[in-house]
Design an enzyme around this catalytic site. Structure first.
Site, PDB file in Angstrom:
ATOM      1  N   HIS A 188       6.482  -5.663 -13.605  1.00 14.97           N
ATOM      2  CA  HIS A 188       5.616  -4.935 -12.676  1.00 14.97           C
ATOM      3  C   HIS A 188       5.350  -3.538 -13.222  1.00 14.97           C
ATOM      4  CE1 HIS A 188       6.175  -8.053  -9.615  1.00 14.97           C
ATOM      5  NE2 HIS A 188       7.464  -8.017  -9.889  1.00 14.97           N
ATOM      6  N   ASP A 208      -0.186   1.590 -10.786  1.00 15.06           N
ATOM      7  CA  ASP A 208      -1.411   2.324 -11.122  1.00 15.06           C
ATOM      8  C   ASP A 208      -1.772   3.160  -9.900  1.00 15.06           C
ATOM      9  OD1 ASP A 208      -4.099   3.094 -11.202  1.00 15.06           O
ATOM     10  OD2 ASP A 208      -4.865   1.117 -11.740  1.00 15.06           O
ATOM     11  N   HIS A 242      -4.305   5.520  -8.166  1.00 16.26           N
ATOM     12  CA  HIS A 242      -5.693   5.960  -8.259  1.00 16.26           C
ATOM     13  C   HIS A 242      -5.803   7.489  -8.209  1.00 16.26           C
ATOM     14  CE1 HIS A 242      -7.716   1.904  -7.036  1.00 16.26           C
ATOM     15  NE2 HIS A 242      -6.879   1.789  -8.032  1.00 16.26           N
ATOM     16  N   HIS A 277      -1.427   0.531  -6.803  1.00 14.42           N
ATOM     17  CA  HIS A 277      -1.204  -0.916  -6.862  1.00 14.42           C
ATOM     18  C   HIS A 277      -0.573  -1.303  -8.187  1.00 14.42           C
ATOM     19  CE1 HIS A 277      -4.688  -1.852  -9.540  1.00 14.42           C
ATOM     20  NE2 HIS A 277      -5.212  -0.774  -8.987  1.00 14.42           N
ATOM     21  N   CYS A 278      -0.093  -2.533  -8.244  1.00 18.00           N
ATOM     22  CA  CYS A 278       0.492  -3.069  -9.464  1.00 18.00           C
ATOM     23  C   CYS A 278      -0.630  -3.590 -10.351  1.00 18.00           C
ATOM     24  CB  CYS A 278       1.465  -4.199  -9.118  1.00 18.00           C
ATOM     25  SG  CYS A 278       2.468  -4.753 -10.511  1.00 18.00           S
ATOM     26  N   HIS A 294      -0.938 -10.018  -8.566  1.00 17.11           N
ATOM     27  CA  HIS A 294       0.098  -9.144  -7.993  1.00 17.11           C
ATOM     28  C   HIS A 294      -0.446  -8.372  -6.783  1.00 17.11           C
ATOM     29  CE1 HIS A 294       3.480  -9.021 -11.156  1.00 17.11           C
ATOM     30  NE2 HIS A 294       2.693 -10.037 -11.464  1.00 17.11           N
ATOM     31  N   MET A 345       1.214  -6.197  -3.610  1.00 12.89           N
ATOM     32  CA  MET A 345       1.618  -4.965  -4.304  1.00 12.89           C
ATOM     33  C   MET A 345       0.548  -3.883  -4.294  1.00 12.89           C
ATOM     34  SD  MET A 345       4.007  -6.186  -7.445  1.00 12.89           S
ATOM     35  CE  MET A 345       4.917  -4.653  -7.526  1.00 12.89           C
ATOM     36  N   HIS A 349     -13.151  -0.421  12.562  1.00 11.28           N
ATOM     37  CA  HIS A 349     -13.837  -0.062  13.799  1.00 11.28           C
ATOM     38  C   HIS A 349     -12.780   0.009  14.892  1.00 11.28           C
ATOM     39  CE1 HIS A 349     -16.981  -0.209  16.941  1.00 11.28           C
ATOM     40  NE2 HIS A 349     -16.111  -0.943  17.602  1.00 11.28           N
ATOM     41  N   GLU A 409     -19.160   4.936  14.314  1.00 10.05           N
ATOM     42  CA  GLU A 409     -18.747   3.741  15.051  1.00 10.05           C
ATOM     43  C   GLU A 409     -17.904   2.825  14.159  1.00 10.05           C
ATOM     44  OE1 GLU A 409     -23.251   2.013  14.582  1.00 10.05           O
ATOM     45  OE2 GLU A 409     -21.935   0.916  15.926  1.00 10.05           O
ATOM     46  N   THR A 410     -18.332   2.677  12.917  1.00  8.37           N
ATOM     47  CA  THR A 410     -17.637   1.825  11.958  1.00  8.37           C
ATOM     48  C   THR A 410     -17.729   2.528  10.624  1.00  8.37           C
ATOM     49  OG1 THR A 410     -18.267  -0.185  13.148  1.00  8.37           O
ATOM     50  CG2 THR A 410     -17.674  -0.463  10.845  1.00  8.37           C
ATOM     51  N   HIS A 452     -14.365  -4.903  11.255  1.00 10.41           N
ATOM     52  CA  HIS A 452     -15.481  -5.393  12.063  1.00 10.41           C
ATOM     53  C   HIS A 452     -16.344  -6.433  11.358  1.00 10.41           C
ATOM     54  CE1 HIS A 452     -18.426  -5.491  15.293  1.00 10.41           C
ATOM     55  NE2 HIS A 452     -17.634  -4.726  16.007  1.00 10.41           N
TER      56      HIS A 452
END
Lengths: 272, 382
Positions: free
Chosen positions: B125, B128, B130, B165-166, B176, B181, B286, B310-311, B337
């Site tokens: 494993h 990463d 971001h 994340h992996c 993964h 993950m 939402h 709203e969303t 939504h």
């Protein structure tokens, strides 16, 4: 039993004998299975860099070059295991189903390490012989003059990790070239100096060697200690790759920033 | 005094005022000076324990100290997890939860993560981030075999909510991630969050909604398959994954995890920051019966928040943040939504809000009652 290896003193320069042995065909014991064509790789001295990641302190470095003497000749399949051969194992219940056209000429790909060892044990049973995947070192011996390793050399001494990474990427991409991953009949990529065919093609081959994590002396010469992780095996071809044992197709995702093998196949060695 | 709002407006002002443009570059440079190894070593260090989602470890919204090296530890755990009634996943997790725990630091802090891959795991494993710069977000420097650990330090240079994340190479990467993950890191501005007018805003609670899309294969009888280990699950799972239609979409790793006994709780008048992360697939949060007062849809706090949404849209591979003050008591549903995913596949959470009903905002004027079909409702209102 397999060849026994001895570590010679580091620093000796060993040239791998380039003698060509003619391919020899063996007859199987029960006649039901055509014995695969074998090539005999002569015993003798050879050098090998172990398969894995190696560090001197926190720096990633090339694997140390080690020198060995093989006591026995190595008998290895001239060709990759073909689709018809693998299909026979599937039909006999010894192997798992995978993608295949059952071709007499095309290599069987889309096989995992687990598939490959299942085939080896089936073939052993059928022939009353002992077949197994080569070790990484044995594969390197059999690759003869077609073997080329990405050696990054002095760049290992650069504390900037991106330098080594970029160089490796460039070299692997260059070596991999623009080969079409479409399968071609075995032999299409030619024989090496030892008579082994398709070493330098678009099928990468499973070896039985586990991934090693090693600590190397500061001068990069001596392996101090290593631990192996067998969930990942060394896969050999135009460059060495490390693939999880149950993966059949490593090209689909591509490495996040590496050059993946085009196809995963295998050839076996026969214990003498 | 140079302000972030000025930076936002900088584009319009550059032509008129080269002075402003110059100031912008100075300000940006000032936020990311390169520290030497000695300077980093001299920084204060703080160990921060992580807690399981949907909750987040205690943290300051406005930093009261200068840049700090914040030390986190995560252990990767491979284990079978029940993700719905009679549905099991060979999960891979950071710290045993799906999503992985959320980390909070401030801009200019250093994240220092120790990542453990225990020997009982089967797989390699890595991680990463971001939020991190270089080496595939740290993925290139953190690949650990079972039995190994690694320590990665990176500087949190960009304020916002970010996925981690992996990504251990090749076809392992998506597998993964859809095995659990992923998680989120929030980098707060040192002086805290600001509204659309660049005025400080704060939150009373934070809820961390990690959305997962799962791809569980079915056998010949149409039953969900159960596997001995991740390796055994791989090829069947890959087939479902490549069809791109998830079998389950969950919040907090299990259908219904944040409903009923697991429902989130808030009080009328409280401002809640919802951080929504999705490492793989688009989503559209939402809040049924509520809104997003201030929404950083992209999750990046150098951009002014949108108002009154709203969303909002969470791109696969990103985390966004929405601030909402609950104005009415009652039960709210927080959903993806795409309602098929919300209702049929599992992407629903509930927020139970206490307080006193406000008839000004809403009142039932006539309760549902039978009407005279012959005379009523035959014409529209004039």
């Amino acid at each position: 039993m397999g060849p026994r290896f001895f570590i010679l003193g580091a620093g000796a320069i060993v040239l791998i004998a380039a003698a060509t042995f003619g391919a020899i065909t063996l007859t199987s014991n029960n006649g039901a299975i055509d014995a695969p064509e074998l090539v005999r790789i002569p015993a003798g001295q050879y050098s090998h860099r172990p398969a894995g990641d190696f560090r001197a302190g926190t720096r990633v470095v090339d694997a140390p070059l080690e020198y060995y003497t093989a006591q026995n000749d190595l008998q290895i399949m001239k060709h990759h295991v073909r689709q018809s051969e693998y299909s026979a194992c599937v039909a006999d219940g010894g192997c798992k189903v995978t993608l295949t056209q059952g071709s007499d000429t095309l290599p069987q790909v889309d096989v995992s390490y687990l598939d490959a060892i299942a085939y080896a044990s089936w073939l052993s049973e059928k022939t009353n012989q002992t077949w197994r995947l080569p070790t990484d070192a044995e594969w390197v011996r059999a690759a003869g003059d077609r073997f080329k390793e990405v050696i990054l050399g002095d760049i290992s001494n650069d504390p900037d990790p991106s330098k080594r990474w970029l160089k490796k990427y460039r070299e692997e991409a260059q070596e991999r070239g623009a080969i079409d991953p479409a399968l071609r009949p075995t032999g299409s990529f030619g024989a090496n100096n030892l008579g082994v065919v398709d070493i330098w093609g678009n099928v990468w081959e499973w070896t039985q060697s586990c991934f090693l994590n090693g600590k190397v002396s500061d001068d990069g010469v001596t392996l101090i200690e290593s631990t192996s992780y067998c969930g990942v095996r060394s896969v050999q071809g135009k460059h060495r790759a490390f693939i999880i044992g149950f993966v059949r197709d490593a090209k689909s995702g591509g490495c996040a920033a590496g050059t993946p093998p085009d196809n995963l196949g295998f050839r076996l060695v026969r214990e003498s | 005094m140079f302000t972030r709002r000025a930076a936002l407006m900088g584009g319009a002002m550059i032509a008129a005022s080269p002075y402003i443009a110059k100031n912008i570059s100075v300000a940006q440079a000032a936020t990311t000076p390169t520290a030497t190894a000695e300077e980093i070593a001299a920084l204060p260090r703080r160990k921060q324990k992580l807690i399981a989602p949907p909750f987040v470890h205690e943290h300051e919204q406005v930093a009261t100290t200068g840049p700090t090296v914040v030390q986190f530890e995560m252990t990767i755990i491979e284990k079978e997890v029940q993700i719905a009634d009679d549905v099991y996943l060979q999960a891979m997790t950071y710290n045993g939860s799906m999503p992985g725990p959320m980390m909070v630091v401030h801009e200019g802090d250093y994240v220092e993560l120790t990542l453990y891959n225990p020997p009982e795991n089967l797989l390699q494993h890595n991680i990463d981030f971001h939020a991190a710069t270089g080496a595939l977000g740290g993925g290139g420097l953190t690949l650990v075999n079972p039995g190994e650990k690694t320590v990665l330090r990176f500087k949190a240079t960009r304020p916002g909510t970010f996925v981690y994340h992996c990504a251990p190479g090749g076809p392992m990467i998506p597998w993964h991630v859809v095995s659990g993950m992923s998680g989120a890191l929030m980098v707060l501005p040192r002086d805290g969050l600001k509204d659309h007018e660049d005025k400080p805003v704060s939150y009373d609670r934070i809820f961390y909604i990690g959305e997962n899309d799962f791809y569980i294969p079915k056998d010949e009888d149409g039953e969900y398959m159960r596997f001995e280990d991740p390796g055994e699950a791989y090829s069947d799972t890959l087939e479902v994954m490549n069809g791109l239609i998830p079998s389950h979409v969950t919040f907090n790793g299990k259908v219904g995890a944040l409903t009923g006994d697991g429902a989130l709780k808030a009080e009328q008048g409280e401002k809640v920051l919802f951080v929504h992360s999705q490492a793989n697939r688009d989503s559209r949060p939402h809040l049924i019966g509520g809104h997003g007062d201030l929404v950083w849809e992209l999750g990046k706090f150098n951009n002014a928040p949108d108002r009154d949404l709203e969303t909002w849209f969470i791109r696969g591979g990103s985390a966004g943040a929405a601030l909402y003050e609950f104005l009415q008591p009652g039960v709210y549903a927080y959903v993806n939504h795409n309602l098929i995913e919300a209702v049929n596949l599992g992407a629903t959470a509930h927020v139970v809000v206490g307080g006193t009903w406000d008839n000004d905002l809403m009142e039932q004027v006539v309760a549902p009652t039978e009407y005279d079909v012959a005379h009523e409702g035959r014409t529209a209102l004039p």
